[in-house]
Motif scaffolding. Sequence first.
Motif, PDB file in Angstrom:
ATOM      1  N   THR A  87     -15.584 -39.539  83.505  1.00 25.42           N
ATOM      2  CA  THR A  87     -16.288 -39.630  82.225  1.00 25.42           C
ATOM      3  C   THR A  87     -17.087 -38.363  81.947  1.00 25.42           C
ATOM      4  N   LYS A 133     -11.885 -40.170  80.764  1.00 28.43           N
ATOM      5  CA  LYS A 133     -11.469 -41.569  80.708  1.00 28.43           C
ATOM      6  C   LYS A 133     -11.301 -42.104  79.297  1.00 28.43           C
ATOM      7  N   ASP A 134     -11.732 -41.336  78.296  1.00 27.07           N
ATOM      8  CA  ASP A 134     -11.491 -41.774  76.932  1.00 27.07           C
ATOM      9  C   ASP A 134     -10.143 -41.276  76.411  1.00 27.07           C
ATOM     10  N   SER A 177      -6.110 -41.219  75.786  1.00 21.30           N
ATOM     11  CA  SER A 177      -5.187 -42.291  75.424  1.00 21.30           C
ATOM     12  C   SER A 177      -4.290 -42.642  76.609  1.00 21.30           C
TER      13      SER A 177
END
Length: 252
Positions: free
Chosen positions: A98, A119-120, A122
């Motif tokens: 993150t 972690k964001d 796709s």
Amino acid sequence: MSTIAEPSSSSHAAPKIRVLIADDQALIRRGMAMLLDAAPDIEVLGQAADGVEAVELARRLLPDVVLMDLHMPRKGGVLATREISAALQHTRVMVLTTFDRDDLVFDAVRAGAQAYLLKDASEEEVLDTVRAVHRGESRLTPQIARKVMDQFRLLADRVAQEPPSPPAPDPRNATPAAASGEPSPSDSATATKPLTEREAAVLELIAKGYGNRQIATALNLAEGTAKNHVSRIMQKLHANTRTELAVLVLKK
């Protein structure tokens, strides 16, 4: 607590990319395992809850790719990455975290990480990065890649404005200090060789994660020519790997 998957029963299918997941959050581990196992060409071998388990399972299971979180108990992801990279030549580490702080990027890449993804990202980005790392490519998360490209442009402009290096001194005119092996003031730093316009273009594509073949296609070059450009850029910027090249430029 670590988790190990049962061996696959398929004997005729093409070899799958064998992945180990290391993350201290059980929900993240299970979610990533479900995502990766759903891909036809990827197989999750096991899950580790911290860096100690990650190193132990990597040594035992010999995965192709390790998805590595950075902040974990007992042993952090950077140290675990360093130990796995040093011990397992054919295992590649992909950081999945993150945090996008520059210092963490530098530490992870120095430790041997081949990719750095947030972690964001796709689901498709995660799968594509796993496959790219398995092929031997280096990838940076898009947010970091944009920073790197900005630094590439600044560096290219700065290097282009640098004066040429002075000619090498004639050894016949060496001073006693030079003859005795003592360093002269001009030896204290080596001027960076300027990048050509073509090398600057190649550098931007490296930042996007392009391999040699993709660079050759994008710039209408032979693949061997693209490879030579990459090698010369690494020499000029004193980088040992493509990812280190990007990170070194960002650090500057």
